[in-house]
Write a protein that holds these residues in place. Structure first.
Motif, mmCIF file in Angstrom:
data_model
loop_
_atom_site.group_PDB
_atom_site.id
_atom_site.type_symbol
_atom_site.label_atom_id
_atom_site.label_comp_id
_atom_site.label_asym_id
_atom_site.label_seq_id
_atom_site.Cartn_x
_atom_site.Cartn_y
_atom_site.Cartn_z
ATOM 1 N N GLY A 188 -7.362 11.586 1.031
ATOM 2 C CA GLY A 188 -6.161 10.778 0.918
ATOM 3 C C GLY A 188 -5.142 11.056 1.999
ATOM 4 O O GLY A 188 -5.382 11.822 2.942
ATOM 5 N N GLY A 189 -3.991 10.405 1.877
ATOM 6 C CA GLY A 189 -2.907 10.592 2.830
ATOM 7 C C GLY A 189 -3.123 9.916 4.160
ATOM 8 O O GLY A 189 -2.503 10.292 5.164
ATOM 9 N N ILE A 190 -3.977 8.906 4.206
ATOM 10 C CA ILE A 190 -4.302 8.222 5.467
ATOM 11 C C ILE A 190 -3.491 6.930 5.556
ATOM 12 O O ILE A 190 -3.463 6.131 4.629
ATOM 13 N N LYS A 191 -2.833 6.720 6.699
ATOM 14 C CA LYS A 191 -1.996 5.540 6.873
ATOM 15 C C LYS A 191 -2.759 4.373 7.496
ATOM 16 O O LYS A 191 -2.536 3.218 7.133
ATOM 17 N N HIS A 192 -3.618 4.653 8.462
ATOM 18 C CA HIS A 192 -4.304 3.585 9.198
ATOM 19 C C HIS A 192 -5.804 3.894 9.259
ATOM 20 O O HIS A 192 -6.282 4.515 10.200
ATOM 21 N N PRO A 193 -6.560 3.439 8.274
ATOM 22 C CA PRO A 193 -7.989 3.804 8.201
ATOM 23 C C PRO A 193 -8.887 3.075 9.203
ATOM 24 O O PRO A 193 -10.025 3.504 9.408
ATOM 25 N N ILE A 194 -8.428 1.973 9.780
ATOM 26 C CA ILE A 194 -9.309 1.176 10.649
ATOM 27 C C ILE A 194 -9.845 2.037 11.789
ATOM 28 O O ILE A 194 -9.105 2.749 12.475
ATOM 29 N N GLY A 195 -11.162 1.985 11.978
ATOM 30 C CA GLY A 195 -11.822 2.743 13.032
ATOM 31 C C GLY A 195 -12.352 4.090 12.593
ATOM 32 O O GLY A 195 -13.082 4.753 13.349
ATOM 33 N N MET A 196 -12.033 4.512 11.368
ATOM 34 C CA MET A 196 -12.511 5.806 10.886
ATOM 35 C C MET A 196 -13.918 5.675 10.320
ATOM 36 O O MET A 196 -14.248 4.684 9.661
ATOM 37 N N ALA A 197 -14.748 6.654 10.588
ATOM 38 C CA ALA A 197 -16.094 6.675 10.018
ATOM 39 C C ALA A 197 -15.997 6.909 8.522
ATOM 40 O O ALA A 197 -15.293 7.814 8.066
ATOM 41 N N ALA A 198 -16.690 6.080 7.737
ATOM 42 C CA ALA A 198 -16.557 6.196 6.289
ATOM 43 C C ALA A 198 -17.653 5.412 5.583
ATOM 44 O O ALA A 198 -18.291 4.528 6.164
ATOM 45 N N PRO A 222 0.821 -1.214 0.000
ATOM 46 C CA PRO A 222 0.000 0.000 0.000
ATOM 47 C C PRO A 222 0.850 1.257 0.000
ATOM 48 O O PRO A 222 1.835 1.350 0.724
ATOM 49 N N THR A 223 0.492 2.207 -0.831
ATOM 50 C CA THR A 223 1.171 3.493 -0.844
ATOM 51 C C THR A 223 0.264 4.631 -0.387
ATOM 52 O O THR A 223 0.749 5.707 -0.050
ATOM 53 N N ASP A 224 -1.042 4.379 -0.369
ATOM 54 C CA ASP A 224 -1.966 5.419 0.099
ATOM 55 C C ASP A 224 -3.336 4.802 0.373
ATOM 56 O O ASP A 224 -3.714 3.800 -0.257
ATOM 57 N N TYR A 225 -4.041 5.358 1.338
ATOM 58 C CA TYR A 225 -5.449 5.009 1.598
ATOM 59 C C TYR A 225 -6.282 6.281 1.494
ATOM 60 O O TYR A 225 -5.821 7.371 1.854
ATOM 61 N N ARG A 226 -7.515 6.123 1.004
ATOM 62 C CA ARG A 226 -8.445 7.242 0.938
ATOM 63 C C ARG A 226 -9.749 6.828 1.587
ATOM 64 O O ARG A 226 -10.280 5.755 1.287
ATOM 65 N N VAL A 227 -10.241 7.656 2.450
ATOM 66 C CA VAL A 227 -11.520 7.437 3.122
ATOM 67 C C VAL A 227 -12.469 8.531 2.677
ATOM 68 O O VAL A 227 -12.233 9.712 2.960
ATOM 69 N N ASP A 228 -13.513 8.149 1.936
ATOM 70 C CA ASP A 228 -14.453 9.127 1.375
ATOM 71 C C ASP A 228 -13.702 10.229 0.623
ATOM 72 O O ASP A 228 -13.929 11.427 0.836
#
Length: 410
Positions: free
Chosen positions: A141-151, A132-138
């Motif tokens: 971008g620029g998110i490293k650890h999305p687990i637990g985020m509202a989305a 993984p080089t990037d995560y996007r939640v809704d």
């Protein structure tokens, strides 16, 4: 019987190195790797980074692992094995899923990685890593650890690293014929980087250059993420070949000259220093200037490091390496390598040796040539930390399940 031993096996062009470590550390804290066994054997049957003689490679693998087992006082069954980066494909892929609940869960993460990995490969290719080089939640971008985020929507961008299926099969066959199994194949430059780079260096920007015998492999990181990996089919063996031609001596004598008298910067050598080398007839000796040996080594290493710089510059990464260049690998042990690299790269340079996260016989692996083997064992430690599985002490043991595959080298 210890059931938490993890082994790294580096089948190099000139040396095969094995490192056995035991998972240690206090509960609730980051686990450490307690080095308890180290082995090395001269590699034959490998040309460049490809296995050309299964039997000879099997013998080297067996010698290195048995030496490490003797030191550790235990037997191992499955090993984390490196695969070279010369015939590697790297491509980007995207994965998008709808979040199942109100917030991102581990299940959502697994699904998005499955989607990102669902890319058709050529029949002769095998997928090694999805990094993984990037995560996007809704769309953020620029998110490293999305687990637990509202989305509602979760996206990931990954680098898919694939290798030759035939090369991978031959590595597994050589290890298997030695009486062991391959737990996982890991790209060698990523393993070496795992052993010699610190997390804060990856955040600032850093490149690891592994000067091996037959090849030079390098990997770059920025903002804590893997950015680039590449390999050149040039290494320390090219210095040896140059000495063979320049000095008119057999390969074995040129190798000794490189190891005992080689210096990467000729000005670091006293121009009046003379060393004895074999003469044209059996039993004869002749005097050779050590400065000449250094000049040959400097010319070739300057070319190799210059090609690395050009590649990093083409990728737009050279100006992003705030933490500089870390040179490692067997050929990095030559005096003057850091000084030569400092002349070539416009950023700080140091020689990297495995040290961070190690206990036990850590001093036994505190040399550049053990970086890949230690990095492979540290990769196994991460697997063990994530899943509690991936270690084995029984040679006939059943293949352990590999979970948390989505956590790769960043």
């Amino acid at each position: 019987m210890r059931t938490n031993l993890i082994t790294g096996l580096d089948i190099g062009a000139t040396k095969t190195c094995a490192v056995i470590g035991e998972v240690s550390g206090e509960p609730g804290r980051q686990p450490l790797l307690k080095i308890c066994g180290v082995g090395a054997a001269r590699t034959t049957g490998v040309r460049g980074e490809l296995i050309t003689n299964i039997e000879a490679t099997t013998e080297a693998v067996g010698q290195a692992l048995q030496e490490a087992e003797l030191m550790a006082g235990a037997t191992v069954g499955r090993v984390y094995t490196g695969i070279a980066g010369e015939d590697i494909d790297v491509r980007q892929s995207m994965g998008v899923v709808v979040v199942a609940g109100d917030e991102v869960s581990a299940g959502d993460m697994e699904r998005v990685h499955v989607v990102a990995r669902a890319v058709a490969l050529q029949p002769d290719r095998e997928l090694l890593h999805a990094i993984p080089t990037d995560y996007r939640v809704d769309h953020q971008g620029g998110i490293k650890h999305p687990i637990g985020m509202a989305a509602v929507r979760l996206e990931t961008e990954v680098h898919l690293v694939a290798c030759s299926g035939a090369v991978a099969a031959n590595i597994r066959k050589a290890v298997g014929k030695a009486g062991y199994g391959v737990q996982e194949l890991v790209l060698e430059p990523l393993a070496a980087a795992r052993a010699v780079l610190a997390e804060d260096e990856k955040e600032i920007g850093v490149a690891m250059v592994d000067l091996g015998g037959a090849a030079t492999e390098f990997a770059a990181y920025h903002r804590g993420r893997f950015q680039h990996v590449a390999a050149l089919d040039m290494g320390g063996d090219n210095v040896t070949a140059d000495l063979v031609k320049r000095l008119g001596v057999p390969w074995a004598e040129a190798q000794k000259a490189k190891e005992f008298y080689g210096v990467a910067v000729a000005t670091m050598v006293d121009p009046t220093e003379i060393v004895e080398m074999p003469g044209p007839a059996p039993g004869q000796l002749r005097n050779v200037s050590r400065e000449l040996i250094a000049q040959v080594a400097e010319q070739r290493l300057e070319e190799i490091l210059g090609l690395v710089r050009e590649d990093l510059d083409r990728q737009g990464l050279l100006d992003e390496l705030g933490a500089g260049i870390v040179v490692t690998g067997g050929s990095a042990a030559m005096p003057g390598v850091a000084e030569l690299a400092q002349q070539i790269f416009p950023t700080p340079v140091r020689v990297g040796v495995p040290s961070e996260g190690l206990t036990g016989l850590a001093d036994s692996v505190g040399r550049p040539r053990f970086s890949t083997a230690v990095g492979l064992a540290l990769h196994g430690l991460e697997r063990f930390r994530e899943t509690g599985e991936g270690a084995s002490t029984v040679r006939s043991g059943v293949l352990t399940k590999l979970g948390a595959w989505f956590k790769e080298f960043f």
